[in-house]
Design a protein around this motif. Structure first.
Motif, PDB file in Angstrom:
ATOM      1  N   ASP A  45      57.152  41.165 -39.455  1.00 39.65           N
ATOM      2  CA  ASP A  45      56.456  42.417 -39.744  1.00 39.65           C
ATOM      3  C   ASP A  45      57.354  43.587 -39.316  1.00 39.65           C
ATOM      4  OD1 ASP A  45      54.871  44.723 -39.654  1.00 39.65           O
ATOM      5  OD2 ASP A  45      53.115  43.669 -38.874  1.00 39.65           O
ATOM      6  N   ARG A  48      55.667  46.497 -37.311  1.00 41.84           N
ATOM      7  CA  ARG A  48      55.446  46.160 -35.901  1.00 41.84           C
ATOM      8  C   ARG A  48      56.770  46.160 -35.143  1.00 41.84           C
ATOM      9  NH1 ARG A  48      51.780  43.877 -32.379  1.00 41.84           N
ATOM     10  NH2 ARG A  48      52.629  42.381 -30.890  1.00 41.84           N
ATOM     11  N   GLU A 137      51.885  38.796 -32.768  1.00 38.45           N
ATOM     12  CA  GLU A 137      50.525  38.945 -32.263  1.00 38.45           C
ATOM     13  C   GLU A 137      50.002  37.682 -31.598  1.00 38.45           C
ATOM     14  OE1 GLU A 137      47.923  40.668 -35.173  1.00 38.45           O
ATOM     15  OE2 GLU A 137      49.311  42.307 -35.549  1.00 38.45           O
TER      16      GLU A 137
END
Length: 152
Positions: A45, A48, A137
């Motif tokens: 990502d 991120r 995450e």
């Protein structure tokens, strides 16, 4: 014989901590095999990644943040979890490597690089996962510890 097999997840709030996983070793064990894997290894990502990189540059560099190269120069960001082992009386070593899949053996006459060979004592041992960096995450982990007579 499987002494411990565990699947679990870790999260960014677990970063820079150690996770101790105790396991019992019986009498007469010739060697131990540790198989550990985690996924994902790389943060894909980009949004991120940019946020994490820019936040850390600002935190660490402060007024000199503008002197750093583009955030893209720091890609890819990778998760990093390593394995350490303690026997009932002493530290037996560690595997502080970048691999997301690893296998290590400890026996009286052999030990994988980073570990100390020596008798496999009966009693309470500890596998310690060192959660150095968690940039995704969630990280899914699998640890399997076996007792046996493994080829060295």
């Amino acid at each position: 014989m499987v002494l411990l097999e565990k699947e679990f997840s870790v999260y960014p709030e677990n970063e820079k901590t150690n996770m101790s996983l105790p396991f019992a070793v019986g009498e007469g064990v010739k060697s131990l095999k540790f198989t550990f894997s985690y996924s994902p290894k790389v943060l894909t990502d980009r949004k991120r990644a940019r946020l994490l990189i820019e936040r850390n540059i600002e935190k660490d560099a402060g007024e000199y943040a503008g002197e750093y190269p583009s955030w893209e120069e720091f890609l890819p960001l990778k998760n990093l979890i390593t394995l350490s082992v303690d026997d009932p009386t002493a530290y037996r070593g560690c595997a502080h490597r970048q691999a997301e899949c690893m296998e290590h053996i400890i026996s009286d006459s052999f030990a994988s690089p980073g570990f100390n060979k020596g008798a496999i004592q009966a009693g309470q041992w500890q596998a310690v996962l060192n959660l150095h960096g968690i940039v995704t995450e969630k990280i899914d982990c699998h640890l399997k510890i076996e007792a046996g007579d493994f080829l060295e």
